[in-house]
Motif scaffolding. Structure first.
Motif, PDB file in Angstrom:
ATOM      1  N   GLN A   1      23.246  62.579  61.948  1.00  0.00           N
ATOM      2  CA  GLN A   1      24.375  61.673  62.160  1.00  0.00           C
ATOM      3  C   GLN A   1      25.271  61.677  60.927  1.00  0.00           C
ATOM      4  OE1 GLN A   1      22.901  57.747  63.033  1.00  0.00           O
ATOM      5  NE2 GLN A   1      22.418  58.239  65.170  1.00  0.00           N
ATOM      6  N   CYS A   2      26.523  61.265  61.150  1.00  0.00           N
ATOM      7  CA  CYS A   2      27.426  61.025  60.026  1.00  0.00           C
ATOM      8  C   CYS A   2      28.267  59.801  60.350  1.00  0.00           C
ATOM      9  CB  CYS A   2      28.312  62.235  59.752  1.00  0.00           C
ATOM     10  SG  CYS A   2      29.649  62.466  60.926  1.00  0.00           S
ATOM     11  N   ILE A   3      28.840  59.195  59.319  1.00  0.00           N
ATOM     12  CA  ILE A   3      29.726  58.047  59.510  1.00  0.00           C
ATOM     13  C   ILE A   3      31.056  58.361  58.860  1.00  0.00           C
ATOM     14  CG2 ILE A   3      28.752  56.868  57.466  1.00  0.00           C
ATOM     15  CD1 ILE A   3      29.394  54.205  58.985  1.00  0.00           C
ATOM     16  N   SER A   4      32.132  58.049  59.541  1.00  0.00           N
ATOM     17  CA  SER A   4      33.484  58.295  59.028  1.00  0.00           C
ATOM     18  C   SER A   4      34.214  56.967  58.890  1.00  0.00           C
ATOM     19  CB  SER A   4      34.251  59.229  59.966  1.00  0.00           C
ATOM     20  OG  SER A   4      34.303  58.680  61.280  1.00  0.00           O
ATOM     21  N   ALA A   5      34.914  56.791  57.770  1.00  0.00           N
ATOM     22  CA  ALA A   5      35.685  55.569  57.501  1.00  0.00           C
ATOM     23  C   ALA A   5      37.168  55.905  57.533  1.00  0.00           C
ATOM     24  CB  ALA A   5      35.301  54.993  56.137  1.00  0.00           C
ATOM     25  N   SER A   6      37.941  55.080  58.226  1.00  0.00           N
ATOM     26  CA  SER A   6      39.352  55.404  58.436  1.00  0.00           C
ATOM     27  C   SER A   6      40.263  54.240  58.037  1.00  0.00           C
ATOM     28  CB  SER A   6      39.577  55.765  59.908  1.00  0.00           C
ATOM     29  OG  SER A   6      40.945  55.891  60.191  1.00  0.00           O
ATOM     30  N   SER A   7      41.533  54.581  57.825  1.00  0.00           N
ATOM     31  CA  SER A   7      42.542  53.559  57.500  1.00  0.00           C
ATOM     32  C   SER A   7      42.905  52.696  58.695  1.00  0.00           C
ATOM     33  CB  SER A   7      43.817  54.243  56.970  1.00  0.00           C
ATOM     34  OG  SER A   7      43.560  54.939  55.783  1.00  0.00           O
TER      35      SER A   7
ATOM     36  N   CYS B   1      35.062  52.239  61.380  1.00  0.00           N
ATOM     37  CA  CYS B   1      34.087  53.227  60.911  1.00  0.00           C
ATOM     38  C   CYS B   1      33.278  53.646  62.131  1.00  0.00           C
ATOM     39  CB  CYS B   1      33.151  52.628  59.855  1.00  0.00           C
ATOM     40  SG  CYS B   1      33.930  52.296  58.277  1.00  0.00           S
ATOM     41  N   ILE B   2      33.089  54.945  62.302  1.00  0.00           N
ATOM     42  CA  ILE B   2      32.401  55.446  63.496  1.00  0.00           C
ATOM     43  C   ILE B   2      31.192  56.288  63.074  1.00  0.00           C
ATOM     44  CG2 ILE B   2      32.590  56.888  65.569  1.00  0.00           C
ATOM     45  CD1 ILE B   2      35.550  56.169  65.689  1.00  0.00           C
ATOM     46  N   ILE B   3      30.050  55.979  63.687  1.00  0.00           N
ATOM     47  CA  ILE B   3      28.850  56.796  63.489  1.00  0.00           C
ATOM     48  C   ILE B   3      28.821  57.840  64.600  1.00  0.00           C
ATOM     49  CG2 ILE B   3      26.333  56.813  63.382  1.00  0.00           C
ATOM     50  CD1 ILE B   3      26.432  53.920  62.406  1.00  0.00           C
ATOM     51  N   TRP B   4      28.712  59.116  64.210  1.00  0.00           N
ATOM     52  CA  TRP B   4      28.735  60.224  65.158  1.00  0.00           C
ATOM     53  C   TRP B   4      27.365  60.892  65.213  1.00  0.00           C
ATOM     54  CZ3 TRP B   4      33.486  60.587  67.480  1.00  0.00           C
ATOM     55  CH2 TRP B   4      34.579  60.086  66.778  1.00  0.00           C
TER      56      TRP B   4
ATOM     57  N   ILE C   1      28.069  54.529  67.419  1.00  0.00           N
ATOM     58  CA  ILE C   1      28.451  53.137  67.167  1.00  0.00           C
ATOM     59  C   ILE C   1      29.813  53.140  66.485  1.00  0.00           C
ATOM     60  CG2 ILE C   1      27.886  51.012  65.881  1.00  0.00           C
ATOM     61  CD1 ILE C   1      24.965  51.814  65.990  1.00  0.00           C
ATOM     62  N   ALA C   2      30.618  52.127  66.755  1.00  0.00           N
ATOM     63  CA  ALA C   2      31.889  51.927  66.053  1.00  0.00           C
ATOM     64  C   ALA C   2      31.875  50.553  65.391  1.00  0.00           C
ATOM     65  CB  ALA C   2      33.059  52.041  67.017  1.00  0.00           C
ATOM     66  N   LEU C   3      32.309  50.493  64.151  1.00  0.00           N
ATOM     67  CA  LEU C   3      32.417  49.243  63.404  1.00  0.00           C
ATOM     68  C   LEU C   3      33.896  48.927  63.218  1.00  0.00           C
ATOM     69  CD1 LEU C   3      30.087  50.374  60.443  1.00  0.00           C
ATOM     70  CD2 LEU C   3      29.351  49.540  62.673  1.00  0.00           C
ATOM     71  N   PHE C   4      34.263  47.666  63.431  1.00  0.00           N
ATOM     72  CA  PHE C   4      35.675  47.294  63.316  1.00  0.00           C
ATOM     73  C   PHE C   4      35.841  46.123  62.358  1.00  0.00           C
ATOM     74  CE2 PHE C   4      35.256  49.230  67.529  1.00  0.00           C
ATOM     75  CZ  PHE C   4      36.260  50.192  67.471  1.00  0.00           C
ATOM     76  N   GLU C   5      36.916  46.173  61.597  1.00  0.00           N
ATOM     77  CA  GLU C   5      37.236  45.113  60.652  1.00  0.00           C
ATOM     78  C   GLU C   5      38.733  45.214  60.344  1.00  0.00           C
ATOM     79  OE1 GLU C   5      34.567  43.331  57.113  1.00  0.00           O
ATOM     80  OE2 GLU C   5      35.477  45.257  56.637  1.00  0.00           O
ATOM     81  N   PRO C   6      39.432  44.081  60.168  1.00  0.00           N
ATOM     82  CA  PRO C   6      40.855  44.150  59.787  1.00  0.00           C
ATOM     83  C   PRO C   6      40.988  44.619  58.336  1.00  0.00           C
ATOM     84  CG  PRO C   6      40.117  41.860  59.867  1.00  0.00           C
ATOM     85  CD  PRO C   6      38.989  42.688  60.381  1.00  0.00           C
ATOM     86  N   ASN C   7      40.961  45.922  58.150  1.00  0.00           N
ATOM     87  CA  ASN C   7      40.779  46.463  56.804  1.00  0.00           C
ATOM     88  C   ASN C   7      41.169  47.939  56.805  1.00  0.00           C
ATOM     89  OD1 ASN C   7      39.868  46.860  54.194  1.00  0.00           O
ATOM     90  ND2 ASN C   7      37.711  47.008  54.739  1.00  0.00           N
ATOM     91  N   VAL C   8      41.678  48.423  55.688  1.00  0.00           N
ATOM     92  CA  VAL C   8      41.845  49.866  55.493  1.00  0.00           C
ATOM     93  C   VAL C   8      40.590  50.356  54.782  1.00  0.00           C
ATOM     94  CG1 VAL C   8      43.194  51.681  54.370  1.00  0.00           C
ATOM     95  CG2 VAL C   8      44.364  49.701  55.351  1.00  0.00           C
ATOM     96  N   PHE C   9      39.679  50.962  55.531  1.00  0.00           N
ATOM     97  CA  PHE C   9      38.417  51.413  54.936  1.00  0.00           C
ATOM     98  C   PHE C   9      38.682  52.592  53.999  1.00  0.00           C
ATOM     99  CE2 PHE C   9      36.546  49.387  58.790  1.00  0.00           C
ATOM    100  CZ  PHE C   9      35.629  48.557  58.147  1.00  0.00           C
ATOM    101  N   GLU C  10      38.226  52.472  52.766  1.00  0.00           N
ATOM    102  CA  GLU C  10      38.418  53.530  51.769  1.00  0.00           C
ATOM    103  C   GLU C  10      37.141  54.326  51.521  1.00  0.00           C
ATOM    104  OE1 GLU C  10      41.123  54.505  50.432  1.00  0.00           O
ATOM    105  OE2 GLU C  10      42.561  52.879  50.670  1.00  0.00           O
ATOM    106  N   SER C  11      35.966  53.665  51.612  1.00  0.00           N
ATOM    107  CA  SER C  11      34.715  54.352  51.307  1.00  0.00           C
ATOM    108  C   SER C  11      33.586  53.767  52.143  1.00  0.00           C
ATOM    109  CB  SER C  11      34.398  54.219  49.813  1.00  0.00           C
ATOM    110  OG  SER C  11      33.268  54.987  49.460  1.00  0.00           O
ATOM    111  N   VAL C  12      32.577  54.607  52.394  1.00  0.00           N
ATOM    112  CA  VAL C  12      31.416  54.179  53.167  1.00  0.00           C
ATOM    113  C   VAL C  12      30.203  54.944  52.634  1.00  0.00           C
ATOM    114  CG1 VAL C  12      31.778  55.938  54.942  1.00  0.00           C
ATOM    115  CG2 VAL C  12      30.496  53.875  55.518  1.00  0.00           C
TER     116      VAL C  12
ATOM    117  N   GLY D   1      25.314  48.026  64.353  1.00  0.00           N
ATOM    118  CA  GLY D   1      26.680  47.943  63.841  1.00  0.00           C
ATOM    119  C   GLY D   1      27.165  46.537  63.569  1.00  0.00           C
ATOM    120  N   GLN D   2      26.275  45.561  63.459  1.00  0.00           N
ATOM    121  CA  GLN D   2      26.670  44.184  63.193  1.00  0.00           C
ATOM    122  C   GLN D   2      26.815  43.949  61.681  1.00  0.00           C
ATOM    123  OE1 GLN D   2      27.433  41.849  65.650  1.00  0.00           O
ATOM    124  NE2 GLN D   2      27.281  43.745  66.845  1.00  0.00           N
ATOM    125  N   THR D   3      27.725  43.035  61.351  1.00  0.00           N
ATOM    126  CA  THR D   3      27.927  42.669  59.939  1.00  0.00           C
ATOM    127  C   THR D   3      26.742  41.848  59.453  1.00  0.00           C
ATOM    128  OG1 THR D   3      30.313  42.591  60.316  1.00  0.00           O
ATOM    129  CG2 THR D   3      29.494  41.556  58.301  1.00  0.00           C
TER     130      THR D   3
END
Length: 650
Positions: free
Chosen positions: A498-504, A508-511, A520-531, A557-559
């Protein structure tokens, strides 16, 4: 109470600032700018101290004739007053030799606020009592300050067009020269009024933009470099301040101009007295990297010429006169012999923001950095550049070293993935059109010792792509389109499934790398810079523009927890192999080490002058390396984590 991280060493120098490389009169120390810091370096012990007090990039630096004071100016936003700071250099030398690194608070004497937007140049008078400052294009005033009290004595508009440089005469404390767009002015100060009196130099039909000044020891003649590459010789003799009724008898005027033109401008001129003849020769630094001598007749001195890498911006003569320190706009610092035959590269560094940093697996002695135009491999112990892989006019956005150490993988802003041999820097393979926009993230999804192996890349258009690499070719396995913004970071789990990608785009999506589907997809009102994954892969950490660090459950995928990361956007994360501590960097210029379970800061490092772009813990866990937007690489000493653990328990 968090500990203060100690700086082991720094690689960095802002060579784009004119005349910013300055020896102290004793010759033991050298001063130069780095982002919003001024660096004081002991040339014998190689130790460094930082004057931290400016809020933005340094624009000019000067040292007083007695070596006790240092003055620096900065750039600021348009319409906002830019600071000039006078520092106690004598005290800073003592602090540096005693092991203190950040000396700004204890050495700042005066903070002078007058010029809007930018301080263009600063210069101390010969007796060290006065400081002249020139404002930038939006301000364009000259102000003379009392360096003892920090008060302004007098000021005036510098000229009808922009002033660029200023210089006091060597033997007079009431006279100085300024030059800039199409003008040269010789100023005299009447301290009884007080008032500045300017006299323009007669240039005839010559119209030039003057960018550098050097004055002969006799104070009768000045040499000025121009953007067109010629050097102009002027007489700077003038009348004393006369009554308005009396005509000027002695007026500054041009004596001559060089027939030879230096390519890309005569950016630096420096007068050197020839003891054999008693004449003054002028050392000229050009925008194409040439340094050469011209004699008092403005002719090139045969055989006294050499070529450096990058346009020359600074020339400083060692007080003993045996050598010159030369800085270039590609942030290289050279030591050049007096006869210009030997030019030794003393330090080199990136001349733009450093976007990424990587260690080879299990090798703390080498570190790879990526920036505009090149990838560099450094010896982390000697702090020396070992290899430079140049790709002109392109920016390397991300880089990784393969597990076997056989290749350096890199993503570039032209949408291509390039792999290089780490021993020679030669191209191993290239994947053209890997992304339609820049390649912003890259990760390795297999051990490359066994063929085929996979690469996971992320692009500015939001695609995540998986590539199969064999010894003969590279092919795309799949292109995953779910992100709606640039992919800023990709991390692969331990077993490469698996891998996880963080986006602006705030996700963040786990593939699943085998089935090539979203898990799984993680959502937050945020520009993700690092994971990153926790080493046991039960949790994940993210950071971004909301100033926070978030813990996520990898299963659903819960906070789990959100902690306040800093005063500005968080940009980068790394974690120790034990998973007990992790490291963060942010736009507020601070690097922090956190206890993972408690979410508390155990150590703070302040040394960057801009945004921290990437941070990595060395494989032997003895140091932390961080890179910044102003081109610096800082090596931090890893604190005693056992002591930090006990402090948290206590």
């Amino acid at each position: 109470m968090s500990m203060e991280l100690k700086i082991k060493s720094v690689i960095g120098f802002n060579g784009k600032v004119n005349n910013a490389l300055v020896y102290t009169p004793c010759g033991k120390y050298i001063v130069y700018p780095l982002g919003s810091f001024v660096v004081l370096k002991n040339m014998v012990t190689e130790k460094e101290a930082f004057f931290d007090g400016h809020t933005s990039e340094i624009s000019c630096v000067t040292v007083s004739a007695d070596g006790n004071r240092l003055a620096s100016g900065q750039i600021n936003l348009m319409g906002v007053k830019a600071d000039v700071i006078i520092w106690d250099l004598a005290q800073a030398k003592k602090l540096l030799d005693s092991g203190v690194v950040m000396v700004g608070d204890s050495t700042c004497i005066y903070r002078l606020k007058q010029h809007l937007g930018r301080v263009q140049d600063v210069s101390f008078s010969p007796n060290n009592a006065y400081l002249a400052t020139i404002g930038g294009q939006d301000d364009n005033t000259i102000v003379v300050w009392d360096a003892e009290s920090g008060t302004a004595i007098c000021g005036a508009p510098a000229a009808s067009d922009s002033a660029i440089c200023c210089k006091w005469l060597n033997g007079r404390n009431d006279r100085l020269v300024t030059a800039g767009n199409y003008h040269i002015r010789v100023w005299q100060i009447d301290f009884s009024l007080p008032k500045l009196h300017a006299m323009d130099c007669r240039l005839g039909s010559v119209r030039r933009v003057f960018i550098s000044i050097s004055i002969e020891e006799s104070d009768h003649v000045a040499y000025l470099g121009t953007t067109t590459g010629d050097v102009i010789k002027v007489s700077i003799d003038r009348n004393e301040i006369l009554s308005f009724k009396d005509p000027d008898v002695t007026v500054p005027q041009m004596i001559g101009i060089t027939k030879h033109r230096f390519s890309k401008g005569a950016t630096v001129v420096f007068c050197v007295l020839n003891p054999a003849t008693g004449n003054t020769n002028v050392l000229v630094g050009a925008g194409d990297g040439t340094i050469a001598f011209i004699n008092h007749n403005l002719n090139l001195v045969a055989g006294y010429k050499t070529q450096l890498m990058g346009g020359v911006t600074s020339i400083a003569m060692h007080p003993k006169g045996a050598k010159f320190a030369v800085g270039t706009d590609q942030c290289n610092r050279y030591e050049v012999s007096k006869d210009l035959i030997q030019a030794e590269l003393k330090t080199s560094c990136h001349f733009g923001p450093i976007n990424d940093i990587a260690f080879p697996q299990g090798c703390p002695d080498l570190v790879v950095t990526s920036s505009f135009g090149d990838i560099r491999v450094w010896n982390s112990k000697a702090k020396q550049e070992l290899l430079r892989i140049q790709v002109p006019n392109l920016e390397c956005m991300c880089s990784q070293v393969t597990p076997s150490g056989s290749a350096i993988l890199s993503g570039w802003d032209d949408g291509k993935i390039r792999a290089f041999y780490p021993e020679t820097g030669r191209m191993k393979f290239i994947i053209p059109d890997a992304h339609s926009e820049k390649v912003t993230a890259i990760a390795i999804a297999d051990n490359d010792a066994r063929s085929p192996w996979r690469i996971v890349s992320g692009g500015g258009e939001g695609r995540v792509r998986i590539w199969k690499v064999t010894s003969s070719h590279q092919a795309m396995i799949t292109s995953l389109k779910e992100h709606r913004g640039p992919v800023n970071c990709i991390k692969v789990n331990h077993d490469f499934t698996q891998c996880i990608s963080a986006s602006s785009d705030g996700s963040c999506i786990i593939w699943d790398l085998d089935r090539c589907v979203r898990v799984i997809a993680l959502f937050e009102p945020n520009v993700f810079e690092s994971v990153l994954y926790h080493p046991d892969e039960s949790q994940m950490l993210t950071c971004g523009s909301n100033h926070k660090i978030t813990y996520w459950d990898a299963a659903d995928g819960q906070t789990i927890r959100v902690i306040e990361g800093g005063e500005d956007g968080m940009t980068t994360l790394d974690i120790l192999p034990s998973g007990e501590f992790f490291v963060s960097g942010s736009k507020d210029k601070t690097l922090k080490i956190w206890h993972y379970d408690d979410g508390l800061t155990v150590a703070v490092g302040r040394g960057h002058s801009g945004t921290i772009k990437a941070v990595k813990v060395s494989p032997d866990e003895k140091m932390v390396v961080s890179v910044g937007s102003t081109g610096e690489i800082i090596f931090w000493e890893m604190p005693n984590l056992e002591k930090a653990r006990q402090a948290l328990l206590g």
